[in-house]
Design an enzyme around this catalytic site. Structure first.
Site, short mmCIF file in Angstrom:
data_model
loop_
_atom_site.label_atom_id
_atom_site.label_comp_id
_atom_site.label_asym_id
_atom_site.label_seq_id
_atom_site.Cartn_x
_atom_site.Cartn_y
_atom_site.Cartn_z
N SER A 1 -39.03 79.03 -6.11
CA SER A 1 -38.03 77.89 -6.05
C SER A 1 -36.90 78.10 -6.88
CB SER A 1 -38.55 76.50 -6.03
OG SER A 1 -39.55 76.29 -5.18
N ARG A 2 -36.46 79.29 -7.39
CA ARG A 2 -35.74 79.55 -8.44
C ARG A 2 -35.95 78.73 -9.75
NH1 ARG A 2 -34.94 83.09 -5.57
NH2 ARG A 2 -32.95 83.80 -4.48
N LEU A 3 -37.07 78.49 -10.03
CA LEU A 3 -37.56 77.67 -11.23
C LEU A 3 -37.89 78.71 -12.07
CD1 LEU A 3 -39.05 74.28 -10.12
CD2 LEU A 3 -36.73 74.75 -10.72
#
Length: 213
Positions: free
Chosen positions: A190-192
Protein backbone atom coordinates in the site's frame (compact mmCIF):
# COMPACT_ATOMS: atom_id res chain seq x y z
CA UNK A 1 1.13 -4.23 -23.88
CA UNK A 2 0.48 -1.62 -21.21
CA UNK A 3 -0.77 1.52 -22.89
CA UNK A 4 -1.15 3.68 -19.77
CA UNK A 5 2.10 4.43 -17.96
CA UNK A 6 0.17 5.56 -14.89
CA UNK A 7 -1.26 2.05 -14.48
CA UNK A 8 2.19 0.43 -14.08
CA UNK A 9 2.65 -0.44 -10.42
CA UNK A 10 3.95 -3.12 -8.08
CA UNK A 11 2.89 -3.96 -4.55
CA UNK A 12 5.94 -4.49 -2.34
CA UNK A 13 5.66 -7.12 0.38
CA UNK A 14 8.89 -9.08 0.83
CA UNK A 15 10.38 -7.65 4.03
CA UNK A 16 10.20 -4.97 6.73
CA UNK A 17 12.72 -2.47 8.10
CA UNK A 18 12.22 -1.41 11.71
CA UNK A 19 14.31 0.83 13.92
CA UNK A 20 14.84 -1.97 16.45
CA UNK A 21 16.43 -4.18 13.80
CA UNK A 22 19.01 -1.85 12.23
CA UNK A 23 22.62 -1.19 13.18
CA UNK A 24 23.54 2.07 14.84
CA UNK A 25 26.10 2.75 12.08
CA UNK A 26 24.89 3.03 8.46
CA UNK A 27 28.11 1.45 7.18
CA UNK A 28 27.33 -1.72 9.12
CA UNK A 29 23.72 -1.64 7.94
CA UNK A 30 24.86 -1.21 4.33
CA UNK A 31 27.21 -4.17 4.75
CA UNK A 32 24.29 -6.35 5.89
CA UNK A 33 22.16 -5.32 2.91
CA UNK A 34 25.13 -5.64 0.55
CA UNK A 35 25.78 -9.22 1.61
CA UNK A 36 22.10 -10.07 1.22
CA UNK A 37 22.12 -8.50 -2.24
CA UNK A 38 25.18 -10.58 -3.18
CA UNK A 39 23.47 -13.72 -1.95
CA UNK A 40 20.44 -12.89 -4.10
CA UNK A 41 22.50 -13.14 -7.31
CA UNK A 42 21.43 -9.69 -8.47
CA UNK A 43 22.97 -8.87 -11.84
CA UNK A 44 25.30 -5.84 -11.65
CA UNK A 45 24.69 -5.65 -7.91
CA UNK A 46 27.33 -2.91 -7.64
CA UNK A 47 25.65 -0.64 -10.19
CA UNK A 48 24.67 2.70 -8.65
CA UNK A 49 23.41 6.04 -9.85
CA UNK A 50 25.91 8.85 -9.25
CA UNK A 51 24.47 12.37 -9.24
CA UNK A 52 26.79 15.37 -9.46
CA UNK A 53 26.27 19.08 -10.03
CA UNK A 54 28.11 22.10 -11.33
CA UNK A 55 29.01 25.02 -9.10
CA UNK A 56 25.84 26.70 -10.37
CA UNK A 57 23.61 23.76 -9.49
CA UNK A 58 23.07 22.12 -12.89
CA UNK A 59 22.60 18.44 -12.02
CA UNK A 60 23.55 15.34 -14.02
CA UNK A 61 23.39 11.62 -13.21
CA UNK A 62 24.68 8.34 -14.62
CA UNK A 63 25.26 4.72 -13.62
CA UNK A 64 28.73 3.84 -12.30
CA UNK A 65 30.06 0.78 -10.48
CA UNK A 66 30.87 0.59 -6.78
CA UNK A 67 34.38 -0.83 -6.38
CA UNK A 68 34.78 -0.76 -2.62
CA UNK A 69 33.26 0.51 0.62
CA UNK A 70 34.23 0.74 4.27
CA UNK A 71 33.80 3.12 7.20
CA UNK A 72 35.59 5.81 5.17
CA UNK A 73 33.17 5.82 2.25
CA UNK A 74 32.12 4.41 -1.11
CA UNK A 75 34.67 4.16 -3.94
CA UNK A 76 34.28 4.35 -7.72
CA UNK A 77 36.73 4.98 -10.58
CA UNK A 78 36.61 7.19 -13.65
CA UNK A 79 38.46 9.60 -15.91
CA UNK A 80 39.18 12.75 -13.88
CA UNK A 81 38.62 14.85 -17.03
CA UNK A 82 35.18 13.36 -17.72
CA UNK A 83 31.93 15.28 -17.29
CA UNK A 84 31.49 13.88 -13.79
CA UNK A 85 35.11 14.59 -12.91
CA UNK A 86 34.81 18.20 -14.03
CA UNK A 87 31.67 18.67 -11.97
CA UNK A 88 33.28 17.12 -8.91
CA UNK A 89 36.18 19.56 -9.26
CA UNK A 90 33.67 22.42 -9.21
CA UNK A 91 31.34 20.98 -6.60
CA UNK A 92 32.47 18.03 -4.44
CA UNK A 93 28.95 17.23 -3.21
CA UNK A 94 27.39 14.12 -4.73
CA UNK A 95 24.68 11.49 -4.21
CA UNK A 96 24.53 7.76 -4.84
CA UNK A 97 21.49 5.52 -5.29
CA UNK A 98 21.36 1.73 -5.25
CA UNK A 99 18.14 0.01 -6.36
CA UNK A 100 17.95 -3.72 -5.73
CA UNK A 101 14.63 -4.61 -7.34
CA UNK A 102 14.78 -8.27 -6.39
CA UNK A 103 14.87 -7.33 -2.68
CA UNK A 104 12.51 -4.35 -3.06
CA UNK A 105 15.21 -2.14 -1.58
CA UNK A 106 16.85 1.18 -2.24
CA UNK A 107 19.80 2.93 -0.57
CA UNK A 108 20.39 6.66 -0.96
CA UNK A 109 23.73 8.19 0.04
CA UNK A 110 24.69 11.86 0.16
CA UNK A 111 28.15 13.14 0.94
CA UNK A 112 31.33 14.91 -0.02
CA UNK A 113 33.65 13.40 -2.61
CA UNK A 114 37.44 13.26 -2.52
CA UNK A 115 40.05 11.56 -4.66
CA UNK A 116 41.54 8.40 -3.22
CA UNK A 117 45.31 7.99 -2.95
CA UNK A 118 47.42 7.27 -6.02
CA UNK A 119 48.48 3.98 -4.45
CA UNK A 120 44.84 2.90 -4.15
CA UNK A 121 44.15 3.94 -7.74
CA UNK A 122 47.25 2.10 -8.96
CA UNK A 123 46.23 -1.08 -7.14
CA UNK A 124 42.78 -1.17 -8.70
CA UNK A 125 43.96 -0.09 -12.15
CA UNK A 126 46.47 -2.93 -12.35
CA UNK A 127 43.78 -5.43 -11.36
CA UNK A 128 41.71 -4.56 -14.44
CA UNK A 129 41.74 -6.58 -17.68
CA UNK A 130 44.34 -5.44 -20.21
CA UNK A 131 41.73 -4.06 -22.60
CA UNK A 132 40.19 -1.91 -19.88
CA UNK A 133 43.60 -0.52 -18.94
CA UNK A 134 44.35 0.40 -22.56
CA UNK A 135 40.87 1.84 -22.91
CA UNK A 136 41.57 4.26 -20.08
CA UNK A 137 44.39 5.71 -22.20
CA UNK A 138 42.45 5.66 -25.48
CA UNK A 139 39.19 7.29 -24.39
CA UNK A 140 39.03 11.06 -23.74
CA UNK A 141 35.84 10.41 -21.81
CA UNK A 142 32.87 12.72 -22.41
CA UNK A 143 34.52 14.41 -25.41
CA UNK A 144 33.02 14.27 -28.91
CA UNK A 145 34.71 11.48 -30.87
CA UNK A 146 33.84 9.07 -33.69
CA UNK A 147 33.94 5.31 -33.23
CA UNK A 148 36.67 5.05 -35.84
CA UNK A 149 38.84 7.59 -33.99
CA UNK A 150 38.33 5.72 -30.72
CA UNK A 151 39.34 2.39 -32.24
CA UNK A 152 42.38 3.96 -33.91
CA UNK A 153 43.53 5.41 -30.58
CA UNK A 154 42.95 2.09 -28.84
CA UNK A 155 45.06 0.26 -31.41
CA UNK A 156 47.80 2.88 -31.17
CA UNK A 157 48.02 2.51 -27.39
CA UNK A 158 47.81 -1.27 -27.67
CA UNK A 159 50.90 -1.22 -29.87
CA UNK A 160 52.62 1.31 -27.62
CA UNK A 161 52.19 -0.95 -24.60
CA UNK A 162 52.84 -4.23 -26.41
CA UNK A 163 56.36 -4.39 -25.02
CA UNK A 164 56.01 -2.25 -21.92
CA UNK A 165 53.92 -2.30 -18.72
CA UNK A 166 50.59 -0.50 -19.02
CA UNK A 167 50.92 2.32 -16.51
CA UNK A 168 47.92 4.11 -15.04
CA UNK A 169 47.04 7.32 -16.89
CA UNK A 170 47.46 10.39 -14.67
CA UNK A 171 43.93 11.46 -15.61
CA UNK A 172 42.31 8.24 -14.36
CA UNK A 173 41.66 7.14 -10.78
CA UNK A 174 39.26 6.75 -7.91
CA UNK A 175 36.91 8.89 -5.85
CA UNK A 176 35.49 8.25 -2.40
CA UNK A 177 32.04 9.46 -1.34
CA UNK A 178 32.19 10.26 2.38
CA UNK A 179 28.59 9.98 3.52
CA UNK A 180 26.86 12.34 5.92
CA UNK A 181 23.33 11.17 5.08
CA UNK A 182 22.22 7.60 4.28
CA UNK A 183 18.66 6.38 3.77
CA UNK A 184 17.56 2.74 3.65
CA UNK A 185 14.25 2.14 1.86
CA UNK A 186 12.30 -1.11 2.07
CA UNK A 187 9.20 -1.48 -0.09
CA UNK A 188 5.98 -2.24 1.82
CA UNK A 189 2.35 -2.89 0.80
CA UNK A 190 0.00 0.00 0.00
CA UNK A 191 2.99 2.30 -0.54
CA UNK A 192 3.56 2.47 3.24
CA UNK A 193 7.27 1.93 2.71
CA UNK A 194 9.87 1.77 5.46
CA UNK A 195 12.41 4.62 5.29
CA UNK A 196 15.19 4.71 7.89
CA UNK A 197 17.44 7.78 7.74
CA UNK A 198 20.92 8.10 9.22
CA UNK A 199 22.23 11.65 9.47
CA UNK A 200 25.60 12.71 10.88
CA UNK A 201 25.68 15.58 13.38
CA UNK A 202 28.43 18.14 13.93
CA UNK A 203 30.16 15.83 16.42
CA UNK A 204 30.31 13.04 13.84
CA UNK A 205 27.63 10.90 15.51
CA UNK A 206 24.84 9.22 13.57
CA UNK A 207 21.22 10.07 14.34
CA UNK A 208 18.55 7.57 13.25
CA UNK A 209 15.03 8.65 12.31
CA UNK A 210 12.07 7.19 10.43
CA UNK A 211 10.71 9.13 7.45
CA UNK A 212 7.15 9.02 6.19
CA UNK A 213 6.83 7.24 2.85
Amino acid sequence: MRNNIADIRKDYKLQTLLEDNVHQDPNEQFSVWWNEALASSIEEVNAMTLATATRGGQVSARIVLLKGFDKNGFVFFTNYNSHKGTELDENPNAALVFFWRELERQVRIEGVVEKISEAESDAYYHSRPEGSRIGAWASPQSQIMSRAELEEKFEAFRLQFSEAPISRPPHWGGYRVKAHRVEFWQGRPSRLHDRILYEKDFQGNWKIERLAP
